[in-house]
Design an enzyme around this catalytic site. Structure first.
Site, PDB file in Angstrom:
ATOM      1  N   GLU A   1      29.702  43.027  32.823  1.00  0.00           N
ATOM      2  CA  GLU A   1      29.650  44.220  31.961  1.00  0.00           C
ATOM      3  C   GLU A   1      30.106  45.474  32.697  1.00  0.00           C
ATOM      4  O   GLU A   1      29.791  45.681  33.871  1.00  0.00           O
ATOM      5  CB  GLU A   1      28.220  44.415  31.458  1.00  0.00           C
ATOM      6  CG  GLU A   1      28.034  45.552  30.498  1.00  0.00           C
ATOM      7  CD  GLU A   1      28.482  45.227  29.085  1.00  0.00           C
ATOM      8  OE1 GLU A   1      28.981  46.158  28.402  1.00  0.00           O
ATOM      9  OE2 GLU A   1      28.342  44.064  28.654  1.00  0.00           O
TER      10      GLU A   1
ATOM     11  N   ASP B   1      37.359  49.032  39.743  1.00  0.00           N
ATOM     12  CA  ASP B   1      37.013  47.799  39.033  1.00  0.00           C
ATOM     13  C   ASP B   1      36.252  46.898  39.998  1.00  0.00           C
ATOM     14  O   ASP B   1      36.778  46.512  41.038  1.00  0.00           O
ATOM     15  CB  ASP B   1      38.298  47.107  38.548  1.00  0.00           C
ATOM     16  CG  ASP B   1      38.040  46.010  37.533  1.00  0.00           C
ATOM     17  OD1 ASP B   1      36.927  45.437  37.537  1.00  0.00           O
ATOM     18  OD2 ASP B   1      38.947  45.708  36.734  1.00  0.00           O
TER      19      ASP B   1
ATOM     20  N   ARG C   1      34.924  43.913  39.156  1.00  0.00           N
ATOM     21  CA  ARG C   1      34.857  42.540  38.652  1.00  0.00           C
ATOM     22  C   ARG C   1      35.449  41.546  39.654  1.00  0.00           C
ATOM     23  O   ARG C   1      36.276  41.897  40.492  1.00  0.00           O
ATOM     24  CB  ARG C   1      35.599  42.440  37.323  1.00  0.00           C
ATOM     25  CG  ARG C   1      34.903  43.136  36.169  1.00  0.00           C
ATOM     26  CD  ARG C   1      35.745  43.099  34.908  1.00  0.00           C
ATOM     27  NE  ARG C   1      36.959  43.909  35.023  1.00  0.00           N
ATOM     28  CZ  ARG C   1      37.846  44.059  34.053  1.00  0.00           C
ATOM     29  NH1 ARG C   1      37.662  43.431  32.892  1.00  0.00           N
ATOM     30  NH2 ARG C   1      38.918  44.826  34.219  1.00  0.00           N
TER      31      ARG C   1
END
Length: 362
Positions: free
Chosen positions: A260, A294, A296
């Site tokens: 998320e 980012d 992720r």
């Protein structure tokens, strides 16, 4: 019979402790420190740490740049906590929510010299716990005795950091038929990492030939976009469009990765949204919070694809980083299939920032 915890189990416990505001003892071959997540510090906890020594606040270089503090340790800064500082000061330094209304928090004095390994581990733990990447810390001389006397988790940093950088093995726990609006011939696979992290999902439509490139998408979970229909992003439209294309093709694999907010978690995502309301773009908001653009890990997607028997994909994406990570991990991307949907007046600036700063192909 031994009941000693394995290293992955100890890491999982340490993350859970930080989320509850419980201190964790971090130990290296040359020293040790006690750490508590900055957003979990109470007045009594601060007093306890002061009784052990001189506390300091470990923050990332991204946050240090916002605060105009010197990051002598390269990727982080260890800020000396002033004698008169209270919990409000710690929260204000760690959390950028009030940066514009109360900009003068310094001057800051950054520690230099010595080993920053424990501080680095504390920040990494806070990130994986989906907390603000900041930890209040005190160096301690006798870590095992302190941990034993107070029932605290003790984490061997030298062994734990490589494990945190590695991708946790994923197990295909179960799969079952789940008819979808986009495709009735669908199955959902549940993949569980062995480090206690979030489960991830693979939606398999039809019976794709493992010997051919499969139409695939790596989709990161977005509660606001996927479930609530938020107009601040294009996630919901992308999810539905990808499933529709796979349904029309009769086959495909959509990986639903629990990362998320670009890997920073729900609470930090809402913090980023609040900063965007103050005029910062999505990348600037992440940096002010102390995160990278980012956070992720797309290696997870490649690992799931390989576990399912796929070695090549036609990837539905606008993000070149996803293509690069698939290639790095041994999954061949034979084609990039554009996914241009969902632009509206609320997210136009957000999408433009992704093109300008993150290299997205829109």
């Amino acid at each position: 019979m031994s009941l000693a915890l394995s290293l992955p189990e100890t890491l999982a416990r340490a993350r859970a402790d930080l989320r509850m505001g419980v201190p964790v003892v971090l130990e290296t071959g040359t020293g040790a420190a006690i750490a508590v997540a900055a957003e979990g510090v109470s007045d009594s906890r601060l007093a306890d740490l002061r009784a052990l020594g001189a506390p300091y606040l470990a923050i990332t270089t991204r946050r240090a740049e916002t605060l105009a503090a010197r990051p002598y340790d390269g990727d982080l800064a260890r800020l000396v906590v002033p004698q008169d500082a209270d919990v409000t000061w710690i929260e204000a330094v760690a959390d950028p929510a009030d940066d514009l209304t109360h900009p003068m928090k310094g001057p800051f004095r950054s520690a230099r010299g010595g080993d920053a390994a424990c501080a680095r581990a504390a920040i990494a733990l806070a990130k994986t716990a989906r907390l603000l990447p900041a930890a209040l810390m005190v160096d301690v001389p006798d870590a095992p005795a302190l941990a034993f006397a107070n029932g605290l988790t003790i984490l061997p940093v030298d062994r734990a950091m490589p494990l945190m950088a590695d991708l946790a093995p994923l197990a295909d726990v179960i799969h079952a038929r789940v008819p979808l609006l986009a495709a009735e011939n669908s199955r959902v696979h549940v993949f569980r990492p062995d480090d206690g992290g979030e489960e991830h999902f693979a939606v398999e439509i039809g019976r794709p030939d493992r010997a051919k490139p499969v139409l695939a998408r790596l989709h990161s979970a977005c509660f606001t976009g996927d479930i609530l229909g938020s107009l601040k992003c294009d996630c919901g439209p992308q999810l539905n469009a990808a499933l529709s294309q796979m349904g029309e093709a009769g086959e495909g694999v959509l990986l639903y990765l629990n990362q998320e907010g670009r890997g920073i978690g729900h609470a930090n995502k809402m913090r980023a949204y609040s900063l965007q309301d103050q005029g910062f773009d999505t990348v600037e908001a992440n940096h002010r919070l102390g995160f990278e653009d980012d956070e992720r890990d797309f290696r997870i997607g490649a690992a799931i694809l390989k576990e399912m028997g796929f070695s090549s994909v036609r990837l539905l994406t606008n993000n070149p980083n996803k293509i690069a990570r698939m290639t790095d991990q041994g999954v061949t991307v034979t084609e990039r299939v554009p996914l241009r949907v969902g632009e509206n007046r609320y997210n136009a600036a957000y999408l433009a920032t992704k093109v300008r700063k993150s290299g997205h192909l829109l």
